[in-house]
Scaffold this motif. Structure first.
Motif, mmCIF file in Angstrom:
data_model
loop_
_atom_site.group_PDB
_atom_site.id
_atom_site.type_symbol
_atom_site.label_atom_id
_atom_site.label_comp_id
_atom_site.label_asym_id
_atom_site.label_seq_id
_atom_site.Cartn_x
_atom_site.Cartn_y
_atom_site.Cartn_z
ATOM 1 N N MET A 151 42.711 47.289 47.751
ATOM 2 C CA MET A 151 42.643 48.129 46.544
ATOM 3 C C MET A 151 42.785 49.588 46.921
ATOM 4 O O MET A 151 42.284 50.014 47.967
ATOM 5 C CB MET A 151 41.302 47.906 45.841
ATOM 6 C CG MET A 151 41.186 48.579 44.488
ATOM 7 S SD MET A 151 39.602 48.252 43.680
ATOM 8 C CE MET A 151 39.852 46.592 43.065
ATOM 9 N N GLY A 210 34.712 39.165 37.735
ATOM 10 C CA GLY A 210 34.243 38.080 38.588
ATOM 11 C C GLY A 210 34.235 36.768 37.823
ATOM 12 O O GLY A 210 35.189 36.433 37.108
ATOM 13 N N ILE A 265 29.748 45.579 42.949
ATOM 14 C CA ILE A 265 28.735 44.571 42.608
ATOM 15 C C ILE A 265 29.219 43.130 42.808
ATOM 16 O O ILE A 265 28.593 42.194 42.333
ATOM 17 C CB ILE A 265 28.246 44.752 41.162
ATOM 18 C CG1 ILE A 265 29.412 44.617 40.182
ATOM 19 C CG2 ILE A 265 27.566 46.098 40.979
ATOM 20 C CD1 ILE A 265 28.957 44.506 38.743
ATOM 21 N N GLY A 266 30.351 42.981 43.512
ATOM 22 C CA GLY A 266 30.761 41.626 43.882
ATOM 23 C C GLY A 266 31.798 40.966 42.996
ATOM 24 O O GLY A 266 32.134 39.804 43.206
ATOM 25 N N ALA A 267 32.330 41.702 42.021
ATOM 26 C CA ALA A 267 33.253 41.063 41.081
ATOM 27 C C ALA A 267 34.724 41.163 41.491
ATOM 28 O O ALA A 267 35.507 40.253 41.236
ATOM 29 C CB ALA A 267 33.076 41.666 39.689
ATOM 30 N N CYS A 268 35.113 42.253 42.130
ATOM 31 C CA CYS A 268 36.556 42.502 42.277
ATOM 32 C C CYS A 268 37.145 41.946 43.583
ATOM 33 O O CYS A 268 38.357 41.807 43.691
ATOM 34 C CB CYS A 268 36.861 43.983 42.132
ATOM 35 S SG CYS A 268 36.395 45.006 43.543
ATOM 36 N N LEU A 269 36.313 41.682 44.564
ATOM 37 C CA LEU A 269 36.753 41.111 45.839
ATOM 38 C C LEU A 269 37.678 42.043 46.628
ATOM 39 O O LEU A 269 38.545 41.583 47.377
ATOM 40 C CB LEU A 269 37.421 39.738 45.639
ATOM 41 C CG LEU A 269 36.634 38.723 44.797
ATOM 42 C CD1 LEU A 269 37.390 37.393 44.714
ATOM 43 C CD2 LEU A 269 35.244 38.484 45.386
ATOM 44 N N ALA A 270 37.492 43.360 46.472
ATOM 45 C CA ALA A 270 38.303 44.311 47.239
ATOM 46 C C ALA A 270 37.727 44.550 48.627
ATOM 47 O O ALA A 270 38.464 44.637 49.605
ATOM 48 C CB ALA A 270 38.408 45.636 46.475
ATOM 49 N N ILE A 318 44.472 41.732 45.580
ATOM 50 C CA ILE A 318 43.408 40.832 46.044
ATOM 51 C C ILE A 318 44.045 39.529 46.526
ATOM 52 O O ILE A 318 43.615 38.956 47.533
ATOM 53 C CB ILE A 318 42.406 40.532 44.899
ATOM 54 C CG1 ILE A 318 41.863 41.830 44.278
ATOM 55 C CG2 ILE A 318 41.276 39.633 45.390
ATOM 56 C CD1 ILE A 318 41.121 42.755 45.178
ATOM 57 N N VAL A 335 36.262 43.100 51.170
ATOM 58 C CA VAL A 335 35.847 41.904 51.904
ATOM 59 C C VAL A 335 35.994 42.051 53.417
ATOM 60 O O VAL A 335 36.808 42.820 53.910
ATOM 61 C CB VAL A 335 36.620 40.658 51.423
ATOM 62 C CG1 VAL A 335 36.242 40.337 49.987
ATOM 63 C CG2 VAL A 335 38.123 40.857 51.564
ATOM 64 N N ARG A 392 31.804 39.623 50.718
ATOM 65 C CA ARG A 392 31.894 40.911 50.035
ATOM 66 C C ARG A 392 30.937 41.911 50.672
ATOM 67 O O ARG A 392 29.728 41.671 50.706
ATOM 68 C CB ARG A 392 31.559 40.726 48.557
ATOM 69 C CG ARG A 392 32.520 39.770 47.850
ATOM 70 C CD ARG A 392 31.941 39.241 46.564
ATOM 71 N NE ARG A 392 30.729 38.443 46.812
ATOM 72 C CZ ARG A 392 30.066 37.801 45.863
ATOM 73 N NH1 ARG A 392 30.466 37.857 44.619
ATOM 74 N NH2 ARG A 392 28.981 37.109 46.158
ATOM 75 N N GLY A 397 35.634 48.517 45.204
ATOM 76 C CA GLY A 397 36.015 48.643 43.799
ATOM 77 C C GLY A 397 34.778 48.681 42.936
ATOM 78 O O GLY A 397 34.156 49.723 42.776
ATOM 79 N N CYS A 398 34.401 47.510 42.420
ATOM 80 C CA CYS A 398 33.300 47.453 41.462
ATOM 81 C C CYS A 398 31.947 47.765 42.092
ATOM 82 O O CYS A 398 31.061 48.289 41.440
ATOM 83 C CB CYS A 398 33.258 46.071 40.802
ATOM 84 S SG CYS A 398 32.856 44.730 41.926
ATOM 85 N N GLU A 456 28.102 38.278 38.173
ATOM 86 C CA GLU A 456 28.132 39.569 38.870
ATOM 87 C C GLU A 456 27.684 40.705 37.954
ATOM 88 O O GLU A 456 26.996 41.637 38.385
ATOM 89 C CB GLU A 456 29.538 39.857 39.418
ATOM 90 C CG GLU A 456 30.015 38.859 40.472
ATOM 91 C CD GLU A 456 30.687 37.623 39.867
ATOM 92 O OE1 GLU A 456 30.589 37.433 38.639
ATOM 93 O OE2 GLU A 456 31.311 36.856 40.620
#
Lengths: 310, 261
Positions: A67, A32, B223-228, A78, B230, B244, B220-221, A36
Motif C-alpha cells: 500500500m 476486513g 486495526i487488522g482490516a486492510c492486510l497492508a 494486497i 504484513v 498483521r 493502512g487501517c 476488525e
C-alpha cells in the motif's frame, strides 16, 4: 388523532431482494471480515457488510509493500489475501450472524471453475445475503480484471456462476473500460441481480531515488477521493444501460459524495478507503443523507435514485 | 481500542529533527502498554487518506506522548500542530512488549526514535534495570538518555559518525556486551530500523536468548482490516504465514520472524 411528529425520512432500500435498513454499505477489502471494526463502529447501523474477497482455498496475497498513499487516495496491491471458503465460514460467520445487517461475500477465482466452485460452496451457508462477483481486481495475475475488461469473458463467467448459486449475484465492474454501460448490460443479460462499481483504477507510483516501483506488485489499484468523479460518471453511464439495481462506490468521504451516486442512479452506495481515514465515515454518511432528505422534503431515499436532471 | 479526540498539551523540539508531542487522551493513556501505538489523523494534511502510526513514548495521568522525526509530508504537517489543537486518534493499538518474563538483566536496543517505546518499557520494568544500547547516525539522533539514567539503567551510546559515544553500529556494542557476559541469559527488546531488528534478532536466535522485536511496516487501517502491513511469521508447526504487524504485532519474537532474502 393527528400525527404531529415529523416523520424521519425512510432510508430503507432493497437490492435484489436484500432488505437493508439504509443504503450505505462498506466496500470489500476495506472492512476486513467484520470483527476488525466492531469496537469502533456499530455494525448494526450499516446497510450491509461486504467482506474481503474469498477464493476456494487460503490465499497468501502479494509481497510487501502492498500500500502507498498518494494525494487524494492510495494504491493497494494486497493481492486478495484471504482464508478461503471454509476458513472464512468457520472463523467469521458465527460472529457476523449476530448482527441485524446483511452480509455479502466478495468472491473470486483464478479461473472460471474456481469462481463456480466458490459460489456453489456459499450457497448453503446460513447468514449470507448475496455474492459480489469480483471480476475487476487489478492485483492478481489470474482471474480478477482479466474477466472484467473483456466483454465476452465477463458475460460467460457471470452466466456460469449464475447457474451455480441461488443467492443474489452482484458482479463488481472495472472502471477502466471504454463503455461501462456495455459491461453493465452484459451483466444484466447474463443473469446478474445487481451490479456494483467501481473497483480500483490500475495505477503506479515510482520511487525516483531508487527508480523502482514502490509497490512490490509494481502496480496497484487507486482508490479514495481522487477516483470519486470517475466513479460517479461510470455509475451514471451504467444506470442508463440497465434496469437492475446499482451499488455505487468510489471515494465516498461525505454524505454529499454518496448522494451524487444515488442521484446518478445508484440504489445503494459503499464506503471504502474512508474507513481507514475515519472509521465513523459510514455512520456520518448515513446521518448526513437523512439530513439532506429532510431538507429537500423527501420522504424516502428511493425517491432520489436516478433523479438526475438534464 | 477506541477513537479519541485528543488535545495537544505541548509540542517541543527535543533535538535535531525530533519532536515530542504530548496529548491529553485519557482513555488511550490509561490503557496503554509499552510497545503499543496510536494511529493519528494528522490535522490539516490535505489530500491524505491514511493515518500515521506512532509508538507510545509516555502514558500517565491521562496524557500520552509520542516522539517523531520529520521525514515526509505527514510529519512535516505535524510540525504545525499547536497547543490546544484537536487530534483524532485510535488507540492503544497492537500487542506491546511482554514484560512478565524480562529476567533480571534485560537488554534494550534502540535505533533513532525507536528508543521511545523502550523508555516506556523501562518504566514498566522497574525496579528491574538492565542495559540500554542507543544507536543513531550522529549525536543529534540520540534521544532519551536521561530517561534511562534517572531509572538507574546502564546506557551505552553508539553513533555512526562517532560524534557521541562509541563509533559504529549499535549491534557492535551489543556484540561486545554478549562476549563479555558469556554466562548471561538476557531477554532482548529492540525497536528501530529493519536492519537493526534483523541484526538483533539474529544475535538473539544464535545465542538462544529471547529477543522481542517491534516491527515497522507501511500501515493502512492500523486495526487488522486492510492486510497492508504484513510480515512473514513462522508458526509453532513450522508453517509460514503473513501476520498483521498492526494487530498481531507490532512486537514479534525474533525466532518466529521470517525475513526476506
Amino acid at each position: 388523532m393527528a400525527d404531529t411528529v415529523e416523520t424521519a425520512p425512510d432510508m430503507r432500500t432493497e437490492i435484489a431482494g436484500i432488505r437493508m435498513k439504509n443504503p450505505v454499505m462498506v466496500a470489500s477489502g476495506t472492512f476486513g471480515y467484520g470483527p476488525e471494526y466492531a469496537d469502533l463502529v456499530d455494525l448494526n447501523r450499516l446497510g450491509a457488510i461486504v467482506v474481503k474477497g474469498i477464493c476456494a482455498e487460503p490465499w497468501g496475497g502479494n509481497d510487501v509493500p502492498r500500500m502507498v498513499e498518494v494525494r487524494g487516495g492510495l494504491l493497494n496491491a494486497i493481492g486478495l489475501q484471504g482464508p478461503g471458503v471454509d476458513g472464512f465460514v468457520k472463523t467469521y460467520m458465527p460472529f457476523l450472524r449476530q448482527f441485524d445487517t446483511p452480509v455479502l461475500v466478495n468472491i473470486w477465482g483464478r479461473d472460471e471453475a474456481e469462481y463456480e466452485e466458490v459460489a456453489a460452496r456459499f450457497d448453503d451457508v446460513p447468514g449470507i445475503a448475496g455474492l459480489e462477483l469480483n471480476i475487476s481486481c487489478p492485483n492478481i495475475k489470474e482471474g480478477g480484471i482479466a474477466f472484467g475488461t473483456d466483454l465476452t469473458m465477463a458475460s460467460d463467467l457471470i452466466r456460469r456462476v449464475r447457474k451455480r448459486t441461488r443467492l443474489p449475484l452482484i458482479p463488481k465492474l472495472a472502471p477502466n473500460v471504454p463503455h461501462v454501460g456495455r459491461f453493465a448490460k452484459a451483466a444484466q443479460e447474463a443473469g446478474a441481480d445487481a451490479i456494483s462499481l467501481i473497483n480500483t483504477l490500475p495505477a503506479m507510483v515510482i520511487d525516483i531515488e531508487t527508480r523502482r516501483p514502490v509497490l512490490a506488485n509494481k502496480v496497484g489499484g487507486l482508490s479514495g477521493p481522487a477516483v470519486h468523479p470517475v466513479a460517479v460518471k461510470q455509475v451514471w453511464e451504467a444506470a442508463q444501460a440497465v434496469s437492475i439495481p446499482i451499488i455505487g462506490m468510489g471515494g465516498i468521504e461525505t454524505a454529499e459524495d454518496a448522494l451524487e451516486f444515488v442521484i446518478a442512479g445508484a440504489t445503494a452506495v459503499a464506503v471504502g478507503t474512508a474507513n481507514f481515514t475515519d472509521p465513523t465515515t459510514v455512520t456520518r454518511v448515513i446521518d448526513g443523507m437523512v439530513t439532506y432528505l429532510k431538507r429537500h422534503g423527501l420522504s424516502s431515499i428511493t425517491e432520489l435514485v436516478g433523479s438526475i436532471r438534464d | 481500542m477506541q477513537i479519541e479526540q485528543a488535545k495537544v498539551k505541548s509540542h517541543t523540539l527535543v533535538g535535531g529533527d525530533y519532536r515530542e508531542l504530548v496529548l491529553s487522551a485519557p482513555h488511550t493513556a490509561g490503557a496503554a502498554r509499552p510497545g503499543q501505538f496510536v494511529h493519528l489523523r494528522v490535522p490539516r494534511l490535505d489530500g491524505s487518506v491514511l493515518r500515521r502510526p506512532f509508538s507510545i513514548y509516555r502514558a500517565r495521568d491521562g496524557q500520552l506522548s509520542i516522539l517523531y522525526k520529520t521525514v515526509g509530508r505527514g510529519t512535516e504537517a505535524m510540525e504545525a500542530m499547536a497547543v490546544g489543537d484537536r487530534v483524532d486518534l485510535i488507540g492503544p493499538l497492537g500487542n506491546g512488549f511482554p514484560v512478565e518474563a524480562a529476567g533480571n538483566s534485560p537488554l534494550l536496543v534502540a535505533g533513532g526514535y525507536g528508543v521511545a517505546p523502550l523508555s516506556f518499557l523501562a518504566e514498566e520494568l522497574a525496579p528491574t534495570r538492565g542495559t540500554v544500547f542507543i544507536g543513531g547516525g550522529a549525536a543529534r539522533d540520540i534521544l532519551c538518555v536521561g530517561d534511562f539514567e534517572s531509572m538507574g539503567w546502564e546506557v551505552r551510546i553508539t553513533t555512526e559518525d562517532g560524534s557521541l559515544g562509541e563509533q559504529g553500529l549499535v549491534t557492535a556494542a551489543v556484540d561486545g556486551w554478549l562476549a563479555a557476559h558469556p554466562d548471561a541469559t538476557p531477554v532482548l527488546y529492540a525497536c528501530g530500523p529493519e536492519g537493526l531488528l534483523r541484526a538483533v534478532g539474529e544475535r538473539g536466535v544464535a545465542a538462544s536468548h529471547t529477543a522481542w522485536l517491534s516491527l515497522d511496516k507501511h500501515m493502512g487501517c492500523g486495526i487488522g482490516a486492510c492486510l497492508a502491513c504484513v510480515q512473514k511469521i513462522r508458526g509453532e508447526d513450522g508453517s509460514v504465514a503473513w501476520k498483521r504487524v498492526c494487530c498481531d504485532g507490532p512486537v514479534f519474537e525474533a525466532a518466529e520472524v521470517e525475513w526476506d532474502g
